[in-house]
Design a protein around this motif. Structure first.
Motif, short mmCIF file in Angstrom:
data_model
loop_
_atom_site.label_atom_id
_atom_site.label_comp_id
_atom_site.label_asym_id
_atom_site.label_seq_id
_atom_site.Cartn_x
_atom_site.Cartn_y
_atom_site.Cartn_z
N SER A 28 0.84 -1.21 0.00
CA SER A 28 0.00 0.00 0.00
C SER A 28 0.86 1.25 0.00
CB SER A 28 -0.93 0.02 1.22
OG SER A 28 -0.19 0.16 2.43
N ALA A 29 2.18 1.07 -0.14
CA ALA A 29 3.11 2.19 -0.01
C ALA A 29 2.83 3.29 -1.03
CB ALA A 29 4.55 1.70 -0.13
N TYR A 30 2.72 2.92 -2.32
CA TYR A 30 2.52 3.96 -3.34
C TYR A 30 1.19 4.68 -3.16
CZ TYR A 30 6.41 1.51 -5.57
OH TYR A 30 7.63 0.93 -5.83
N ARG A 31 0.16 3.94 -2.78
CA ARG A 31 -1.14 4.57 -2.50
C ARG A 31 -1.03 5.47 -1.27
NH1 ARG A 31 -5.50 7.22 -3.93
NH2 ARG A 31 -7.42 6.62 -2.80
N ALA A 32 -0.33 5.03 -0.25
CA ALA A 32 -0.14 5.85 0.95
C ALA A 32 0.59 7.14 0.62
CB ALA A 32 0.63 5.06 2.01
N TYR A 33 1.63 7.05 -0.21
CA TYR A 33 2.39 8.25 -0.58
C TYR A 33 1.51 9.20 -1.40
CZ TYR A 33 6.46 5.43 0.78
OH TYR A 33 7.36 4.67 1.45
N GLU A 34 0.67 8.63 -2.26
CA GLU A 34 -0.25 9.46 -3.05
C GLU A 34 -1.20 10.23 -2.14
OE1 GLU A 34 -3.75 8.83 -6.47
OE2 GLU A 34 -2.81 7.11 -5.51
N LEU A 35 -1.73 9.56 -1.14
CA LEU A 35 -2.64 10.22 -0.20
C LEU A 35 -1.90 11.26 0.63
CD1 LEU A 35 -4.58 7.05 1.01
CD2 LEU A 35 -5.49 8.88 -0.44
N ALA A 36 -0.70 10.91 1.06
CA ALA A 36 0.09 11.84 1.85
C ALA A 36 0.40 13.11 1.05
CB ALA A 36 1.38 11.18 2.31
N ASP A 37 0.81 12.94 -0.19
CA ASP A 37 1.12 14.09 -1.04
C ASP A 37 -0.12 14.96 -1.27
OD1 ASP A 37 3.67 13.10 -1.18
OD2 ASP A 37 3.46 12.27 -3.19
N HIS A 38 -1.27 14.30 -1.40
CA HIS A 38 -2.53 15.02 -1.60
C HIS A 38 -2.81 15.95 -0.42
CE1 HIS A 38 -6.84 15.74 -2.27
NE2 HIS A 38 -7.03 15.34 -1.02
N TYR A 39 -2.69 15.44 0.78
CA TYR A 39 -3.01 16.25 1.95
C TYR A 39 -1.93 17.29 2.23
CZ TYR A 39 -7.20 13.69 3.28
OH TYR A 39 -8.47 13.16 3.29
N ARG A 40 -0.68 16.94 1.99
CA ARG A 40 0.39 17.92 2.21
C ARG A 40 0.27 19.09 1.23
NH1 ARG A 40 6.16 15.64 2.35
NH2 ARG A 40 6.58 17.37 3.81
N ALA A 41 -0.21 18.81 0.01
CA ALA A 41 -0.42 19.90 -0.96
C ALA A 41 -1.48 20.87 -0.48
CB ALA A 41 -0.82 19.31 -2.31
N LYS A 42 -2.35 20.40 0.41
CA LYS A 42 -3.39 21.27 0.98
C LYS A 42 -2.92 21.96 2.25
CE LYS A 42 -7.56 19.39 1.02
NZ LYS A 42 -8.66 18.39 1.18
N GLY A 43 -1.65 21.75 2.60
CA GLY A 43 -1.10 22.38 3.80
C GLY A 43 -1.40 21.65 5.09
N ILE A 44 -1.80 20.39 4.99
CA ILE A 44 -2.17 19.60 6.16
C ILE A 44 -0.97 18.76 6.61
CG2 ILE A 44 -3.68 17.72 6.97
CD1 ILE A 44 -5.77 18.84 4.96
N TYR A 45 -0.78 18.68 7.91
CA TYR A 45 0.34 17.94 8.48
C TYR A 45 0.08 16.45 8.32
CZ TYR A 45 4.43 17.41 11.50
OH TYR A 45 5.69 17.14 11.99
N VAL A 46 1.08 15.71 7.81
CA VAL A 46 0.93 14.29 7.54
C VAL A 46 2.01 13.50 8.28
CG1 VAL A 46 1.02 12.47 5.78
CG2 VAL A 46 -0.16 14.64 5.30
N ALA A 47 1.57 12.44 8.98
CA ALA A 47 2.50 11.53 9.66
C ALA A 47 2.30 10.13 9.11
CB ALA A 47 2.25 11.56 11.16
N LEU A 48 3.42 9.42 8.87
CA LEU A 48 3.37 8.07 8.33
C LEU A 48 4.06 7.10 9.29
CD1 LEU A 48 4.43 8.64 4.59
CD2 LEU A 48 2.12 8.53 5.52
N GLY A 49 3.48 5.90 9.42
CA GLY A 49 4.09 4.86 10.24
C GLY A 49 3.72 3.50 9.72
N GLY A 50 4.30 2.46 10.32
CA GLY A 50 4.00 1.10 9.90
C GLY A 50 5.24 0.35 9.46
N LEU A 51 5.03 -0.87 9.02
CA LEU A 51 6.13 -1.75 8.64
C LEU A 51 7.01 -1.17 7.54
CD1 LEU A 51 4.29 -5.20 8.63
CD2 LEU A 51 6.23 -4.62 10.07
N HIS A 52 6.39 -0.66 6.49
CA HIS A 52 7.18 -0.20 5.35
C HIS A 52 7.95 1.07 5.69
CE1 HIS A 52 8.29 -0.25 1.14
NE2 HIS A 52 7.98 1.02 1.04
#
Length: 457
Positions: free
Chosen positions: A71-95
């Motif tokens: 799910s890494a590429y999908r997670a990065y896509e979602l993270a980039d989407h929210y960061r482009a809106k100026g929203i703070y994004v935190a990622l965690g997990g196995l990958h």
């Protein structure tokens, strides 16, 4: 503070081979656990892309995303989407823990390892406007953790809403396992206090439970105390364990008395050479047949796990493994293609040998070959994997496996469980689309409740 937590869909969950029931089993318990650390006045939502369409038009203050390899590429896509809106994004997990430099490009903060110590530290820093880029877990304990926010779980969307985890990690170290990377820098296996685990069980409605622990039996003293405490609760439960645990005198009996009805067992391979190669020493010199017989004598169904593509495997491994599993009367089987996850000992060894084919994480799903096998062509390994599934779940195989049981009740339960899991895909699809997965839980309980009766000898 408005917090949004997301479990992105695994690539295999949106592929042409997508089995909706498989990805509608368990809610995102890890995110619900982290939500327990938030303040009462925080507004928090959890979205699981496997069972619902994500709302991407919202504007929370903080977005937290759990990342697995596929799910890494999908997670990065979602993270980039929210960061482009100026929203703070935190990622965690196995990958994220395995490849922090990769994940850090898509996040404001990343978490490495389990979250019990670093997530509260991050929240404190974030509220003060000084959150760090990286948080690395060092303290490993489940003592005093807050209650899981089960009120945030959409129970109707899952077949098994009562999932629970009472430990972290596993005491064994296998070369292909992701665990060692995730728990690097601290204890790699630890449990809750027994009373805390029992209190969490008491919070759950209904009868059925599914322990998602990597190895519920990993600490025998803890497991025995837990099972003693559960005795008389009237629960029906499923979990994962090892051949070694199934053979341990007294432990299995206590589990059955407390409600164990189905066990996921990692046999992985019938080859001693493969076990040695992967350092799966806990299976060496263990009598697989005796373990299965012992489980069946106690009325416990077996879901056997098998991995194809280890260095001792040739073209005969698929049919040999399936034939053996059927003859043992294993009710369900899960097959995998050996997959070298980043930072595991297997990955490092294959990288040094120049055997890795690519780093397309979408294909690291245990269904595609991403390395050069020793005795098999990659296409032969993939074809054999699919053939194993087809052959094990053929009607003839299901009947043959059922007829290894002495009693008619056990034969019927075998057929009900195996066919329900693999043969009724259209029905499952309709139920899940109607958002009624949990309505089938009574059927599962009925099947499970008929097990656990000892065979008289």
């Amino acid at each position: 503070m408005r917090v949004k937590m997301i479990l992105p869909a695994l690539t295999e969950a949106i592929s042409p081979y997508f089995r909706p029931i498989k990805y509608s089993l368990f809610p995102p318990l890890g995110l619900a656990t982290l939500a327990g650390y938030l303040d009462e006045d925080d507004q928090v939502t959890i979205q699981d892309e496997h069972v619902e369409k994500l709302d991407l038009y919202d504007n929370p203050d903080l977005v937290v995303i759990q990342v697995y390899i596929t799910s890494a590429y999908r997670a990065y896509e979602l993270a980039d989407h929210y960061r482009a809106k100026g929203i703070y994004v935190a990622l965690g997990g196995l990958h994220v823990t395995s490849l922090p430099d990769e994940a850090a490009q898509h996040a404001d903060s990343i978490f490495l390892g389990p979250g019990e110590d670093i997530w509260p530290a991050f929240l404190s820093d974030y509220r003060q406007g000084r959150a760090a880029k990286v948080y690395t877990s060092k303290v490993r304990t489940l003592v005093g953790i807050p209650k899981i926010r089960r009120d945030l779980i959409k129970r109707n969307l899952y077949l098994v809403p009562n999932s629970i985890v009472v430990s972290r990690g596993c005491p064994h170290v296998c070369d292909f396992c992701y665990k060692e990377a995730f728990f690097k820098g601290g204890k790699s296996f630890y449990t809750q206090q027994v009373d805390d685990a029992l209190a969490e069980i008491n919070r759950l409605p209904g009868r059925h439970l599914y322990f998602l622990d990597d190895h519920l039996f990993g600490n025998p003293r803890f497991a025995e105390a837990l099972f003693d405490g559960m005795k008389g609760m009237g629960r029906l439960w499923q979990a994962a364990g090892t051949v070694q645990a199934a053979l341990r005198p007294g432990l299995l009996e206590k589990a059955v008395e407390s409600g164990l009805r189905s066990l996921f067992v990692g046999f992985e391979t019938l080859s001693t050479s493969n076990l040695q190669e992967q350092h799966k020493y806990q299976n060496l010199n263990r009598d697989y047949c005796a373990a299965i017989q012992r489980l069946h004598d106690q009325g416990v169904m077996v879901n056997g796990s098998f991995v194809f593509g280890m260095d001792d495997d040739d073209e005969t491994v698929f049919d040999r493994t399936v034939e053996w599993a059927i003859k043992q009367g294993i009710e369900t089987a899960t097959f995998h293609i050996l997959t070298p996850y980043p930072t595991t000992a297997l990955y490092e060894r294959m990288a040094q040998q120049g055997r890795l084919l690519h780093s397309n994480w979408d294909l690291y799903d245990t269904r595609h070959v991403v390395y050069r096998p020793a005795k098999l062509a990659p296409d032969a390994l993939e074809a054999g994997y699919w053939r194993a599934y087809r052959n094990f779940y053929r009607w003839g195989s299901i009947f043959q496996g059922a007829w290894t049981k002495a009693r008619w009740n056990d034969r019927l339960r075998h057929m009900a469980y195996a066919t329900g899991w693999k043969k009724f895909e259209p029905a499952w699809d309709m139920i899940i689309k109607a958002k009624r997965a949990s309505s089938m839980l009574p059927v599962l309980e009925t099947i499970l409740s008929s097990f656990g009766r000892r065979v008289s000898h």
